[in-house]
Enzyme design. Structure first.
Site, PDB file in Angstrom:
ATOM      1  N   ALA A   1       0.534  10.488  13.439  1.00 24.50           N
ATOM      2  CA  ALA A   1       1.993  10.602  13.347  1.00 24.50           C
ATOM      3  C   ALA A   1       2.572   9.500  12.475  1.00 24.50           C
ATOM      4  O   ALA A   1       3.377   9.760  11.563  1.00 24.50           O
ATOM      5  CB  ALA A   1       2.600  10.551  14.746  1.00 24.50           C
ATOM      6  N   LEU A   2       2.181   8.257  12.734  1.00 26.73           N
ATOM      7  CA  LEU A   2       2.745   7.135  11.994  1.00 26.73           C
ATOM      8  C   LEU A   2       2.265   7.103  10.549  1.00 26.73           C
ATOM      9  O   LEU A   2       3.028   6.740   9.644  1.00 26.73           O
ATOM     10  CB  LEU A   2       2.412   5.824  12.695  1.00 26.73           C
ATOM     11  CG  LEU A   2       2.965   5.653  14.120  1.00 26.73           C
ATOM     12  CD1 LEU A   2       2.792   4.216  14.593  1.00 26.73           C
ATOM     13  CD2 LEU A   2       4.428   6.066  14.205  1.00 26.73           C
TER      14      LEU A   2
ATOM     15  N   HIS B   1      -8.637 -18.289  -2.286  1.00 32.81           N
ATOM     16  CA  HIS B   1      -7.215 -18.517  -2.532  1.00 32.81           C
ATOM     17  C   HIS B   1      -6.799 -17.928  -3.883  1.00 32.81           C
ATOM     18  O   HIS B   1      -7.519 -18.075  -4.860  1.00 32.81           O
ATOM     19  CB  HIS B   1      -6.925 -20.015  -2.521  1.00 32.81           C
ATOM     20  CG  HIS B   1      -5.480 -20.354  -2.691  1.00 32.81           C
ATOM     21  ND1 HIS B   1      -4.549 -20.159  -1.700  1.00 32.81           N
ATOM     22  CD2 HIS B   1      -4.816 -20.860  -3.765  1.00 32.81           C
ATOM     23  CE1 HIS B   1      -3.360 -20.537  -2.136  1.00 32.81           C
ATOM     24  NE2 HIS B   1      -3.501 -20.968  -3.384  1.00 32.81           N
TER      25      HIS B   1
ATOM     26  N   SER C   1      -1.741   7.604  15.629  1.00 39.68           N
ATOM     27  CA  SER C   1      -1.984   7.060  14.290  1.00 39.68           C
ATOM     28  C   SER C   1      -1.687   8.103  13.227  1.00 39.68           C
ATOM     29  O   SER C   1      -1.132   7.779  12.167  1.00 39.68           O
ATOM     30  CB  SER C   1      -3.433   6.571  14.174  1.00 39.68           C
ATOM     31  OG  SER C   1      -4.354   7.621  14.444  1.00 39.68           O
TER      32      SER C   1
END
Length: 529
Positions: free
Chosen positions: A234-235, A504, A232
């Site tokens: 690294a990304l 919404h 995680s």
């Protein structure tokens, strides 16, 4: 000469005229009796916490609030590149906080791009200044360091900026930055030393590569960067570096995001590729050479295939290693008092109340074997541990339903089981998986991809359709996941989701209208611009 430190015991002040609080019902009700029974007058402290990260600080402050004599020890060993930091541990200094702020910097860049579709006219070319960003972030981190020091003073927790090491039972040696040694004793100890980034063990790694310990305070823009690892960290780092406009390559030897849902991991990678991040799969570096010095310089990386004899080379300005972390348990004398440690990982096995193989030694945070390596988990575990030890409470930390988020450019949030783990635990025939792609309203006008964001829930058919896995890839996934995590602790079911009225237009609304199951084989794609 070593100094033998001894704290002065506080006198017990009371308005009652009884000769001893042991016979006083009010003393029992107020907790004074419990305090007297638990204190060990032969020790300097009731509790010594080794490590001042989030878990250690949480435990120490809670214990002090319960009237205990508490000390915390912490000394940051500089990284191979010479980086060190203040009070607060990894999260505050070289983890969650600076990472999220750099993630935000990258999101602002994307927002500038989207803004043109919404009518904003940018007459001048927009560019990013690395130095301005890091200076502002480090200023904020420094303010947090000072706030932690202030909190310890206010709660009367003794803070010693020294490296703690057990020398015998109930006794530790504290060595400060100048090599001066002091000895302390305590009735109980908590190990909260955390972890540090792992290196490859190849030529040039510690000489020329950096880790997350160095990146967030790097005084210059890293330029073209090779990120080694599929974690995680690294990304996340690859993501915000790409979002800041840098050329980024990720080299990974095996899976991305090991331990996470692998379908979600691959969707994270796909979303990053859309931003220009290049992935080199099934390769590992074998050598790093410096071609030019500078800030940044120029490095050549030689890598080998994990599936054959193929070799490749690449030129980069910076190489960032994010291949995992090692627990900081090897040089604190645990073997001298018999605390069992996993020889391979360095982690400490504990029971369900965070107790190690030595009854008076406990552990919280990333050093604990088999538990999530998350700051909020460490904070919760530390706080509850102090309450059990000194407050008469019984609550234990729930490690199963710990929510988390990977702060890649498109965030991935999850709670509960990955699909692979759910199948292992419950069997595939006992599960149902609902899923759908979704298109955030904000992305429509900006004409961003309509088949990137994804929602998935996993529920157990024979447990009242209880939701046991929650996964979302989309904007603000962390904020979405936090709310659903609370619902899962309350026993969220598929029917309750269906009965919930959505807000919404929001991304989270999609979970109230999930109709497509994986078993149905129906297509979940969306129509885009």
């Amino acid at each position: 000469m070593p100094i033998k430190h001894r704290v002065q015991r506080k006198s017990l002040k009371t308005s009652h005229t009884v000769s001893s609080p042991l016979g006083n019902p009010q003393a029992h009700q107020s907790g004074v009796l419990q305090k007297l029974l638990q204190e060990d007058p032969a020790c300097d402290y009731d509790l010594i916490v080794i490590g001042c990260g989030s878990g250690g600080l949480s435990c120490a402050q809670e214990a002090a609030a319960l009237g205990r004599r508490v000390m915390v020890l912490d000394l940051v060993v500089p990284s191979p590149q010479g980086t060190s930091w203040g009070l607060g541990g990894t999260c505050v200094n070289v983890g969650c906080i600076p990472k999220k702020l750099m993630h935000q910097a990258a999101l602002l860049g994307q927002a500038l791009t989207d803004s043109r579709k919404f009518g904003w006219e940018c007459s001048q070319q927009v560019k990013h200044n690395w130095e301005t960003m890091t200076e502002a972030i480090q200023k904020h981190v420094g303010s947090l360091n000072r706030s932690y020091q202030r909190a310890l003073r206010e709660k009367a927790v003794a803070y010693v900026n020294s490296y703690g090491e057990f020398v015998e039972h109930h006794k530790i040696k504290a060595t400060n930055g100048k090599g001066q040694e002091t000895y302390y004793t305590a009735a109980k100890f908590v190990i909260a030393t955390g972890e540090r980034p792992r290196y490859l063990g190849i030529q040039g790694d510690k000489e020329y590569c950096i880790t997350s310990d160095d990146l967030f305070s790097l005084p210059y823009c890293p330029g073209a960067t090779l990120v080694v690892g599929g974690s995680s960290v690294a990304l996340e780092c690859a993501g915000f570096l790409a979002g800041l406009g840098l050329e980024v390559t990720v080299m990974v030897s095996s899976q991305l995001l090991q331990g996470f849902d692998q379908e979600m991991a691959e969707k994270v990678a796909s979303s990053m590729q859309q931003l220009g991040v290049r992935f080199l799969r099934k390769f590992v570096p074998v050598e790093v050479q410096q071609l030019e010095k500078g800030s940044p310089g120029k490095l050549k990386v030689v890598a080998k295939s994990t599936e054959g004899t193929e070799m490749i080379e690449g030129l980069y300005n910076t190489v960032l290693l994010a291949i995992g972390r090692d627990s900081c348990t090897k040089k604190i004398g645990l073997e001298k008092i018999g605390v069992k440690v996993n020889e391979k990982t360095g982690k400490i096995p504990v029971n369900d109340v965070e107790q190690s193989s030595v009854p008076y030694v406990y552990a919280v945070g990333d050093v604990v074997e088999g538990q999530p390596e998350l700051m909020p988990v460490a904070v919760q575990a530390g706080r509850l541990l102090a309450r059990r030890l000194f407050g008469g409470r019984l609550e234990k930390c729930d490690y199963i339903n710990a929510p988390t988020v990977v702060f890649t450019p498109l965030e991935y949030g999850c709670c509960g089981y990955a699909e692979e783990k759910a199948v292992e635990v419950y069997r595939k025939e006992n599960l149902e998986v609902y899923h759908t792609l979704f298109w955030p309203l904000e992305w429509t006008v900006a004409c961003r991809d309509s088949n990137t964001c994804y929602a998935k829930i996993i529920y157990s058919k024979f447990d009242n359709d209880r939701v046991i896995g929650f996964h979302v890839l989309g904007p603000k996934a962390g904020e979405i996941t936090q709310g659903f995590a609370a619902a899962m602790k309350c026993g969220l079911t598929k029917q309750l989701l269906d009965d919930t009225i959505g807000i919404h237009p929001t991304c989270a609304q999609v979970f109230t209208t999930l109709e497509i199951t994986k078993s149905s084989g129906l297509d979940a794609t969306q129509k885009g611009c």
